[in-house]
Design an enzyme around this catalytic site. Sequence first.
Site, PDB file in Angstrom:
ATOM      1  CG  ASP A 174      28.724 -36.777  37.180  1.00 23.01           C
ATOM      2  OD1 ASP A 174      28.845 -36.988  35.962  1.00 23.01           O
ATOM      3  OD2 ASP A 174      28.439 -35.647  37.646  1.00 23.01           O
ATOM      4  CB  CYS A 209      24.908 -34.642  38.169  1.00 26.55           C
ATOM      5  SG  CYS A 209      26.115 -33.298  38.400  1.00 26.55           S
ATOM      6  CE  LYS A 229      27.725 -34.167  34.532  1.00 20.04           C
ATOM      7  NZ  LYS A 229      28.170 -33.514  35.771  1.00 20.04           N
TER       8      LYS A 229
HETATM    9  C1  VGL Z   1      27.841 -32.959  41.114  1.00 17.32           C
HETATM   10  C2  VGL Z   1      28.102 -31.193  42.534  1.00 17.32           C
HETATM   11  C3  VGL Z   1      29.139 -30.698  41.772  1.00 17.32           C
HETATM   12  C4  VGL Z   1      27.099 -34.217  40.794  1.00 17.32           C
HETATM   13  C5  VGL Z   1      28.865 -32.483  40.330  1.00 17.32           C
HETATM   14  O1  VGL Z   1      27.646 -35.078  40.074  1.00 17.32           O
HETATM   15  O2  VGL Z   1      25.945 -34.375  41.273  1.00 17.32           O
HETATM   16  N1  VGL Z   1      27.449 -32.306  42.203  1.00 17.32           N
HETATM   17  N2  VGL Z   1      29.521 -31.355  40.666  1.00 17.32           N
END
Ligand code: VGL
Length: 202
Positions: free
Chosen positions: A13, A155, A110
């Site tokens: 991410d 994540c 995702k």
């Molecule tokens: C994430 C919160 C919501 C992350 C993704 O990438 O850690 N955290 N969506």
Amino acid sequence: MMRPDHEALIVIDVQNDFCPGGALAVEDGDAIIPRINALMADFATVVLTQDFHPAHHASFAAMHDAAPFSMIYMPYGPQVLWPTHCVQGTTGVAFHAALLTDRAQMIIRKGFRAQIDSYSAFFENDRTTPTGLEGYLKTRGVTQITLVGLATDYCVAYSAMDAARLGFGATVLEGACRAIDLNGSLADAREKMRAAGVRLED
Ligand code: VGL
Ligand code: ZN
């Protein structure tokens, strides 16, 4: 130095919304990118994950008239309500421009189902719906994975713990990650990762 073929790098991410100026900015989130770019050159298998939400995703506080970072109970368990982030079609969902995405062979998206969040690269937050990454890695002969990216305590941690549970050797390079750290979530995640057999290195 090039890693052996049974090792993969999973880059979690590294997207605009998790970097400074983004909707769910992680402090210094972009500072890890040069190291990640260098690491990607050392692995024969590199996977990027991309948080990829529809505009009306159930993990967004705005969908519940609730404050960002409050908690609710979803059918699959407790869920933090986040600021609206990583919405498909926005600049926030894109990978940070400095990330050398051409070094990856695979992008796993995702969080695309409106009613269920997905922190882990392997399973959605019901802990049972698979993303397919396990099969991708195992059919390519991968047994060891190294995880980097954003955010350490969500994540990255969920992905690393799932990897260990699935029988992969899992190492998190904490120096190539940054955390959200919501109410002690970083310390909690580090303890749970260690208990799950995840190696934590710098
Ligand atoms: C994430 C919160 C919501 C992350 C993704 O990438 O850690 N955290 N969506
Ligand atoms: Zn998200």
